[in-house]
Write an enzyme that holds these catalytic residues in place. Structure first.
Site, PDB file in Angstrom:
ATOM      1  CD  GLU A 329      -2.737  -0.977   2.604  1.00  0.00           C
ATOM      2  OE1 GLU A 329      -3.947  -1.509   2.487  1.00  0.00           O
ATOM      3  OE2 GLU A 329      -2.077  -0.447   3.574  1.00  0.00           O
ATOM      4  CB  CYS A 330       0.362   4.349   0.178  1.00  0.00           C
ATOM      5  SG  CYS A 330       0.653   6.151  -0.156  1.00  0.00           S
ATOM      6  N   GLY A 331       3.298   3.823   0.347  1.00  0.00           N
ATOM      7  CA  GLY A 331       4.622   3.555   0.670  1.00  0.00           C
ATOM      8  C   GLY A 331       5.282   2.417   0.325  1.00  0.00           C
ATOM      9  CG  MET A 334       5.779   4.948  -3.508  1.00  0.00           C
ATOM     10  SD  MET A 334       5.612   6.572  -2.418  1.00  0.00           S
ATOM     11  CE  MET A 334       6.993   7.450  -2.670  1.00  0.00           C
ATOM     12  CB  SER A 425      -3.379  -0.284  -4.503  1.00  0.00           C
ATOM     13  OG  SER A 425      -4.151   0.595  -4.349  1.00  0.00           O
TER      14      SER A 425
END
Length: 460
Positions: A329-331, A334, A425
């Site tokens: 998720e998110c971080g 990345m 995501s």
């Protein structure tokens, strides 16, 4: 128990400062306090835990609904003598301008809470009484414990504020007046407050907050408001646990610290043994894992150090290619990119993450799975929240599994990218929005584990 709900007319009035001060002061008095946060925020709960020594849980009406919110509250109150809930934005602000959905007021009414309204008193005196009257009368079903004025300029200013409230019949009492003190403010950055791990809020800081509350707020009045909870005691103590069937590694450190406690507990309840590791400090993943959960956080602030941990990044990439189930998720998403700006990451996804000068996305999201995935079959629904300043431009060839919409069914296109058994995501899903999601992920990890065991036993 009747929770105290710390609310305000708007963001920036001092809810977090008052909440942390209350938590620290009550802890100093020897009370076990259960902290909570209305809304999807990850940062405030980290500060709550630092102030009172207990996990803080999110209570989000839009993502979870009434029944799960009641269950999360009941579970979080286990062993506590008092519950303190920090609100989100203004008291009546939520997912809609037409209803209380997703607001602090909604949660307060669901749980029978008593509202402590924190009012920023700068540049006003008698006008504050008009503001308070409007909030008190806006929804007669709400119960108000009292008012705390923040950023009071002088003893004369306090006298005027108290006179103003006392002059209007039916207003709740003034519980305290906190003076202006810049040293009690928490530092901020692009996603809001600095996280508890980075803020440098040590024991001395919380002692100062507790002193401020003790000196300027009538705690004894608040403590007299404690009542027996209407929630069954058996429900309060019920843990979400079962025997472990798979081991799932969870990234947790200063770069990756955005997790809903309920998500982790639901994975455990579905049969996962969670083993924690630090992408900043550990050179390898935990041994014998069957899945990987990479939560959000601030990897961009630690990108240089993450990039230097090339052994771990290479192992994540190798394990992902070999079929290890990964949910990011998110971080965490990345971290699976080729890079964050100029710093090389694991390269699981064929895209680079870049930071933007302005916010890229913010808001609630509903996700419908467009195909079978590690989180469930096609058609599965779940809700979450998106908030980030970065973007990944994913090639069109990478499958999109999420059909996203915001409140009201407004179509936001596709997201949720899959390569191998990896799902990444920008959306932080709350597993209480659909309890099947955590079960599906554990079952998916188990199925991959069993298929590998079968292959090893019968390689031909």
């Amino acid at each position: 128990m009747t929770p105290l709900v710390i609310a305000a007319p708007s963001s920036g009035c001092g809810k977090t400062t008052v909440t942390l001060g209350l938590l620290a002061a009550l802890r100093r008095r020897g009370l076990a306090v259960a902290p909570f946060k209305v809304g999807p925020d990850f940062i405030d709960p980290g500060h709550h835990a630092a102030a009172c020594g207990r996990i803080s849980r999110n209570l989000d009406g839009w993502m979870c609904g009434e029944k799960p919110v009641r269950e999360i509250f009941a579970r979080g109150c286990g062993g506590a003598e008092l519950a303190v809930i920090e609100g989100v934005m203004g008291l009546f602000d939520g997912a809609s301008g037409e209803s209380e959905e997703g607001s602090t007021a909604e949660v307060a009414k669901w749980l029978g809470g008593k509202v402590v309204l924190v009012v920023d008193a700068r540049s006003q005196a008698r006008s504050a009484a008009a503001l308070i009257k409007g909030f008190v009368e806006f929804d007669p079903q709400l119960q108000f414990a009292g008012i705390v004025f923040n950023r009071v300029g002088s003893p004369r200013h306090e006298e005027l504020l108290r006179q103003a409230v006392a002059s209007v019949p039916g207003l709740p009492p003034v519980l305290g007046c906190l003076p202006r003190d810049a040293e009690l403010a928490l530092p901020e950055r692009h996603l809001g407050l600095v996280t508890a791990g980075d803020a440098g809020c040590d024991a001395e800081f919380f002692e100062r907050l507790a002193d401020c509350i003790e000196d300027h707020v009538d705690l004894d009045v608040l403590l007299r408001m404690r009542e027996e909870s209407a929630l069954p005691r058996a429900q309060q103590a019920a843990p979400l646990r079962c025997s472990s069937r798979v081991r799932i590694a969870v990234a947790r450190d200063q770069a990756f610290c955005f997790y809903y406690p309920d998500n982790l507990e639901r994975l455990e309840a579905a049969g996962a043994e969670l083993v924690y590791f630090s992408p900043l400090r550990d050179s390898a993943l935990p041994e014998g894992i069957d899945g990987l959960y990479l939560g959000g956080g601030y990897p961009e602030l630690h990108a240089e150090k993450l990039a230097a941990n090339d052994a771990l990044l290479a192992q994540i990439r190798t394990q992902a290619v070999a079929g290890l189930p990964v949910y990011a998720e998110c971080g965490g998403f990345m971290l699976l990119a080729e890079s964050i700006d100029t710093h090389l990451m694991s390269g699981v996804f064929p895209a680079a993450a870049r930071m933007l000068p302005r916010r890229k996305a913010l808001g609630y999201r509903e996700v419908r799975l467009a195909a079978d995935s590690p989180l469930g079959p096609a058609g599965t629904l779940a809700r979450g929240h998106e908030f980030h300043y970065s973007e990944l431009e994913m090639p069109a060839a990478v499958p999109r599994l999420y059909q996203m919409s915001r409140r009201g069914g407004v179509d936001l296109g596709t997201e949720g990218f899959r390569v191998h058994n990896v799902l990444g995501s920008y959306v932080h899903l709350h597993f209480a929005s659909n309890p099947q999601v955590s079960k599906h992920f554990v079952e998916f990890c188990l199925s991959i584990k069993r298929s590998k065991e079968t292959f090893l036993e019968n390689p031909d």
